[in-house]
Design a protein around this motif. Structure first.
Motif, mmCIF file in Angstrom:
data_model
loop_
_atom_site.group_PDB
_atom_site.id
_atom_site.type_symbol
_atom_site.label_atom_id
_atom_site.label_comp_id
_atom_site.label_asym_id
_atom_site.label_seq_id
_atom_site.Cartn_x
_atom_site.Cartn_y
_atom_site.Cartn_z
ATOM 1 N N THR A 192 0.842 -1.204 0.000
ATOM 2 C CA THR A 192 0.000 0.000 0.000
ATOM 3 C C THR A 192 0.876 1.252 0.000
ATOM 4 O O THR A 192 0.633 2.198 -0.746
ATOM 5 N N TYR A 196 1.149 4.289 -3.041
ATOM 6 C CA TYR A 196 0.804 5.702 -2.805
ATOM 7 C C TYR A 196 2.019 6.524 -2.361
ATOM 8 O O TYR A 196 1.863 7.553 -1.713
ATOM 9 N N LYS A 229 -9.993 6.778 2.414
ATOM 10 C CA LYS A 229 -10.157 5.632 1.522
ATOM 11 C C LYS A 229 -9.195 4.506 1.912
ATOM 12 O O LYS A 229 -9.584 3.342 2.013
ATOM 13 N N ILE A 230 -7.932 4.854 2.158
ATOM 14 C CA ILE A 230 -6.946 3.820 2.472
ATOM 15 C C ILE A 230 -7.253 3.186 3.826
ATOM 16 O O ILE A 230 -7.135 1.975 4.003
ATOM 17 N N SER A 232 -10.149 2.803 5.082
ATOM 18 C CA SER A 232 -11.292 1.922 4.873
ATOM 19 C C SER A 232 -10.860 0.642 4.137
ATOM 20 O O SER A 232 -11.259 -0.473 4.504
ATOM 21 N N ASP A 233 -9.992 0.805 3.115
ATOM 22 C CA ASP A 233 -9.477 -0.371 2.398
ATOM 23 C C ASP A 233 -8.729 -1.311 3.357
ATOM 24 O O ASP A 233 -8.903 -2.536 3.308
ATOM 25 N N LEU A 234 -7.905 -0.733 4.197
ATOM 26 C CA LEU A 234 -7.114 -1.562 5.115
ATOM 27 C C LEU A 234 -8.027 -2.342 6.058
ATOM 28 O O LEU A 234 -7.798 -3.529 6.323
ATOM 29 N N GLN A 235 -9.082 -1.680 6.530
ATOM 30 C CA GLN A 235 -10.019 -2.393 7.407
ATOM 31 C C GLN A 235 -10.618 -3.597 6.699
ATOM 32 O O GLN A 235 -10.710 -4.688 7.272
ATOM 33 N N GLY A 236 -11.011 -3.405 5.436
ATOM 34 C CA GLY A 236 -11.540 -4.523 4.647
ATOM 35 C C GLY A 236 -10.515 -5.636 4.510
ATOM 36 O O GLY A 236 -10.831 -6.820 4.691
ATOM 37 N N ASN A 237 -9.280 -5.251 4.223
ATOM 38 C CA ASN A 237 -8.220 -6.248 4.060
ATOM 39 C C ASN A 237 -7.930 -6.998 5.361
ATOM 40 O O ASN A 237 -7.714 -8.205 5.351
#
Lengths: 251, 251
Positions: A192, A196, A229-230, A232-237
């Protein structure tokens, strides 16, 4: 706009002997982060002239703002004013405004003994930093801000300084804590970060909470929507990897 | 016998951003004082290779022992091992003993993913410092001791290091706290310091306790009887000046 940088020089044997737990670094660090100024280095040096002069001189040439704490009281081990005078190669003088500030505070001129007068002996060219607590001021020369070591006095001095500092883009930070171990999420965080690079900065901070390992991934960047956004993405991952989300905090 | 000296290099953006209040400096400082080793400097630097290398390199040439904390975990922002390799101009290798330590800890070799293996990639010549908490070791090269940043891991690593350090004469310290203001006792403390220069060291630390000013005079020296005598003399003097003795503590 280039981001402004800063450094702290903590002057005090009591921190190095372990007698006192420093409380000023963290306070100044938070204030810099809030103001959008990078705190890039901190040095803790003893009450030894050569080491104080060396540290302040290097820091002031390297960073936009330098804050010192400690060593401006009335006793023999308070050598900061003399050291700063050496740094700027100017003499020490009785600063009239500082003298007046002490007179205002002590009311009775008879109370202004030699030790107290010492607190008004400042380098030529010093601009005062108000001390509402005890009347003995801090001072500024060029980009060096000389403050007291006693935390409540340092804090009120810093409050007086902050409005005059040129701040920068304030970074947004979100901390996502998970019960996954750090080595499990290291690849994800590294990938990640790589994706970025330059836009955001990801840090990984393992701790133990009541004996149970926990990792906080801290995402920091100027673009609030991207940071969100990141996060939130990390939480999903993390959930997809079988972990729980322990905490999400905007810093 | 010349007194041994030491320095700490704290590696970590989280201290400089104010996110984390450092707890390691004070712990190491107290351990050094107890061991009779001077802690002479502390530097806090960010996770930036040039700054880490510069700080460690200068500190190791200047002091007998250098302790670093932080940056030895499995994530992309953990760069301490690479930095130390640069300082000593040696390559990084898979350290067999560190690898074994991780295998012992994780039991199943399949669990040793790339991120975890990173924690066994150490500079050539590194001697391990045992980490009983998570299996990922710290390491030593010459006079540089590389430890974790997580406080409970750092502490157990330091306990493993301490017996191997050459201690010095342990200093005795007594703190005498009075309600007299610092400027009132400054002359007395300065005169006392001058009379015993080289034998004892007197520091003066003003604080506010519930809004009431208080000063602690800390007398420190190798000769316990002399430290006790001066502490007792100061108490007598403070009382003669109309002050109270708030606290007398052996440190």
């Amino acid at each position: 706009m280039k981001k402004k940088t800063s450094a702290i020089v903590v002057i005090g044997n009591e921190i190095l002997s372990g007698r006192t737990q420093d409380a000023n670094i963290n306070f100044i660090a938070k204030a810099m982060t809030k103001k959008g100024i990078d705190l890039t280095e901190v040095r803790v040096v003893p009450d030894v002239e050569t080491l104080v002069v060396e540290a302040v001189d290097l820091m002031r040439s390297r960073y936009d703002y330098v804050f010192t704490t400690g060593g401006i009281g009335p006793t023999h081990d308070d050598i900061t004013a003399e050291c700063i005078a050496k740094v700027f190669n100017v003499p020490i003088e009785l600063n009239k405004q500082a003298h007046q500030s002490l007179l205002d505070y002590y009311k009775d001129p008879e109370k202004l003994n030699d030790a107290r007068i010492k607190m008004a002996m400042l380098p030529v060219g010093a601009k005062l930093i108000k001390n509402p607590v005890t009347g003995a001021p801090g001072f500024q020369i060029e980009n060096v801000y000389v403050m007291a070591g006693v935390p409540n006095i340092m804090r009120s001095m810093l409050e007086n300084i902050l409005p005059s500092l040129e701040g920068g883009i304030v970074l947004h930070s979100i901390s996502v804590a998970t019960n996954l171990v750090e080595s499990k999420i290291a690849g994800l965080l590294g990938d990640t970060q790589a994706a970025y690079e330059g836009e955001i900065d990801i840090g990984s901070y393992p701790t133990f909470y009541e004996g149970i390992p926990k990792v906080s991934a801290v995402i920091r960047g100027a673009d609030k929507a991207l940071v969100e956004k990141i996060a939130s993405d990390l939480q999903g991952n993390f959930k997809a990897m079988g972990g729980s989300i322990l905490e999400v905090v905007e810093l």
